[in-house]
Scaffold this active site. Structure first.
Site: not given
Length: 244
Positions: A114-116
């Site tokens: 869940p990368k941002k």
């Protein structure tokens, strides 16, 4: 480009892929981990079924990755929540903030991380190991730990890094309805722990609507570690289909 060649594409753009098609090997991957106790009700609002929350524990991590096959040099920070699934204890990866576009793209597309975008950092300041996370121009996390004060058992460090990790994988249809919505699991097994230390630590989280780490407040720091490794990531496997 022939139709069969299009079908073999792993990502776009077709003439300049967003990330390299390789198994990522991390050399000298360095962790600052601070595990803390938080509000159990806040965790229950975030942790998806069928995962359960046995203890109200969160691990804030900053990972410095100076030498990564195909991705180069970058840093990540995020929060992982202690969970159980069918009797197995693990962590739910809530969010990761990353300063590398290829790492964000590959983590989200190729896997389920869940990368941002964010601006984490890990460095030594005099006698202190410091981990920070900025979102845009604002600071959202400050983590400090006494630098290499007490050696940590290497097997204990390996167990900390190799705990099973659960994540949500979502892929929408073209009309916005869900096409894939799975709970997935992965676990690091190919790892060499080069060094490991523990010591006193503190963690400050600051409220931000788009990087809401402070929604899981720090009530008590339980443990801290500073670990350096070489490792490879394993693929994820689905364990629950929310659309079934």
């Amino acid at each position: 480009m022939r139709k069969q060649d299009v079908a073999r594409l792993f990502t776009t753009p077709v003439d300049s892929p967003a990330y390299a098609p390789t198994r990522y090997r991390f050399t000298d991957r360095e962790y600052l981990n601070i595990t803390y106790r938080t509000d159990p009700e806040a965790l229950r609002r975030l942790v998806p079924e069928p995962l359960t929350v046995p203890d109200p524990l969160v691990r804030f991590e900053v990972m410095r990755m100076p030498d990564t096959t195909g991705l180069g040099d970058y840093t990540e920070a995020g929060q992982l929540i202690t969970v159980e699934h069918e009797g197995e204890r693990g962590e739910f990866n809530l969010a990761m903030y990353v300063n590398s576009v290829p790492a964000i793209s590959s983590g989200r597309e190729y896997s389920a991380y869940p990368k941002k975008s964010g601006s984490p950092a890990l460095y030594v300041d005099s006698d202190t190991l410091v981990g920070t996370l900025d979102y845009g121009s604002l600071r959202v996390a400050n983590a400090t730990m006494g630098y290499k004060q007490r050696a940590m058992d290497l097997d204990e460090a390996r167990a900390e890094i190799c705990v099973p990790t659960f994540m949500i994988k979502t892929v929408p249809n073209y009309d916005g309805t869900p096409r894939i919505c799975d709970l997935v699991r992965t676990r690091i097994t190919d790892i060499t722990v080069k060094s490991a230390y523990t010591g006193p630590a503190r963690l400050q989280l600051f409220a931000h609507v788009m990087a809401p780490l402070a929604d899981l407040p720090v009530l008590e720091v339980v443990s801290a570690s500073h670990i350096r490794t070489d490792l490879s990531l394993n693929p994820v496997e689905p364990v629950f289909d929310y659309l079934a």
